[in-house]
Motif scaffolding. Structure first.
Motif, PDB file in Angstrom:
ATOM      1  N   SER A 159       0.797  -1.207   0.000  1.00  0.00           N
ATOM      2  CA  SER A 159       0.000   0.000   0.000  1.00  0.00           C
ATOM      3  C   SER A 159       0.840   1.273   0.000  1.00  0.00           C
ATOM      4  O   SER A 159       0.408   2.285  -0.529  1.00  0.00           O
ATOM      5  N   THR A 176      -5.221   7.862  11.477  1.00  0.00           N
ATOM      6  CA  THR A 176      -6.416   7.560  10.701  1.00  0.00           C
ATOM      7  C   THR A 176      -7.079   6.330  11.295  1.00  0.00           C
ATOM      8  O   THR A 176      -6.506   5.243  11.279  1.00  0.00           O
ATOM      9  N   SER A 190     -10.257   3.602  11.630  1.00  0.00           N
ATOM     10  CA  SER A 190     -11.207   2.955  10.717  1.00  0.00           C
ATOM     11  C   SER A 190     -12.374   2.354  11.490  1.00  0.00           C
ATOM     12  O   SER A 190     -12.177   1.600  12.442  1.00  0.00           O
ATOM     13  N   LEU A 227     -13.296   6.257   7.396  1.00  0.00           N
ATOM     14  CA  LEU A 227     -12.034   6.650   8.008  1.00  0.00           C
ATOM     15  C   LEU A 227     -12.162   8.034   8.619  1.00  0.00           C
ATOM     16  O   LEU A 227     -12.743   8.933   8.009  1.00  0.00           O
ATOM     17  N   VAL A 249      -9.388  -4.397   8.634  1.00  0.00           N
ATOM     18  CA  VAL A 249      -8.816  -3.096   8.263  1.00  0.00           C
ATOM     19  C   VAL A 249      -8.245  -3.095   6.847  1.00  0.00           C
ATOM     20  O   VAL A 249      -8.666  -2.311   5.999  1.00  0.00           O
ATOM     21  N   GLU A 250      -7.279  -3.959   6.556  1.00  0.00           N
ATOM     22  CA  GLU A 250      -6.645  -3.950   5.231  1.00  0.00           C
ATOM     23  C   GLU A 250      -7.642  -4.330   4.142  1.00  0.00           C
ATOM     24  O   GLU A 250      -7.683  -3.713   3.075  1.00  0.00           O
ATOM     25  N   THR A 255     -10.121  -1.175   3.825  1.00  0.00           N
ATOM     26  CA  THR A 255      -9.593   0.161   3.548  1.00  0.00           C
ATOM     27  C   THR A 255      -8.497   0.176   2.492  1.00  0.00           C
ATOM     28  O   THR A 255      -8.243   1.209   1.879  1.00  0.00           O
ATOM     29  N   HIS A 266      -5.362  -0.503   3.369  1.00  0.00           N
ATOM     30  CA  HIS A 266      -4.127  -0.282   4.129  1.00  0.00           C
ATOM     31  C   HIS A 266      -4.139  -1.154   5.378  1.00  0.00           C
ATOM     32  O   HIS A 266      -5.180  -1.321   6.006  1.00  0.00           O
ATOM     33  N   VAL A 322      -2.528   2.802   8.055  1.00  0.00           N
ATOM     34  CA  VAL A 322      -3.790   3.337   7.532  1.00  0.00           C
ATOM     35  C   VAL A 322      -3.661   4.847   7.392  1.00  0.00           C
ATOM     36  O   VAL A 322      -3.181   5.534   8.288  1.00  0.00           O
ATOM     37  N   CYS A 323      -4.072   5.338   6.229  1.00  0.00           N
ATOM     38  CA  CYS A 323      -3.964   6.759   5.928  1.00  0.00           C
ATOM     39  C   CYS A 323      -5.137   7.170   5.045  1.00  0.00           C
ATOM     40  O   CYS A 323      -5.850   6.321   4.526  1.00  0.00           O
ATOM     41  N   VAL A 380      -7.123   5.094  -0.705  1.00  0.00           N
ATOM     42  CA  VAL A 380      -7.959   4.102  -0.031  1.00  0.00           C
ATOM     43  C   VAL A 380      -8.856   3.420  -1.053  1.00  0.00           C
ATOM     44  O   VAL A 380      -9.020   3.894  -2.177  1.00  0.00           O
TER      45      VAL A 380
END
Length: 155
Positions: free
Chosen positions: A2, A46, A48, A57, A87-88, A91, A93, A98-99, A103
């Protein structure tokens, strides 16, 4: 990976060189602040959450905590963070990176007002050892945010 997607995202704006990568982990607010040599509150974490069938997010200051009452008032549902496994997948990430950039399509990004007290902040860039310094107007521009929200406390 990512981080490669995030670098490609910033490349279209001629900003890929601003993405910082560290020899050490920046996966938590404290670790990121140590890697950058800045105050923890300037880390733009960030978070989630589950929203209906998808993810949402929220980018907030490093010292802010989600206020469940404010969250429910704003989003009409209880604040339920995504599980580590979700999460991954949801999103794009992984946890720690995570950012609000690059996305998965359909994942809305919100910026919490806790960030507005800073001239620049440091969100992650898709990996557990990356960040980028952005002004608040740049964060607005590159995150593609939906709206500013006030869903945090403690800062």
């Amino acid at each position: 990976m990512s981080i490669e997607r995030v670098k490609a995202f910033f490349k279209q704006f001629g900003m890929e060189e601003r993405v910082l990568e560290f020899e050490v982990s920046s996966a938590t607010v404290e670790l990121a602040a140590a890697a950058l040599g800045c105050e923890p509150q300037r880390i733009a974490k960030t978070l989630s959450f589950m929203q209906g069938e998808g993810a949402v997010l929220i980018c907030a200051a490093g010292d802010a905590k989600v206020d469940n009452h404010k969250y429910k008032e704003r989003f009409g549902t209880k604040a339920k963070m995504l599980s580590f496994e979700e999460v991954e997948q949801m999103t794009g990430h992984a946890v720690g990176g995570v950012c609000p950039f690059a996305v998965k399509e359909g994942v809305p990004v919100y910026l919490d007002v806790s960030l507005k007290r800073f001239e620049t902040v440091y969100p992650a860039c898709g990996s557990a050892n990356s960040a980028i310094e952005l002004s608040i107007p740049e964060l607005e521009k590159y995150s593609g945010y939906e709206a500013w929200v006030d869903v945090c406390k403690g800062y």
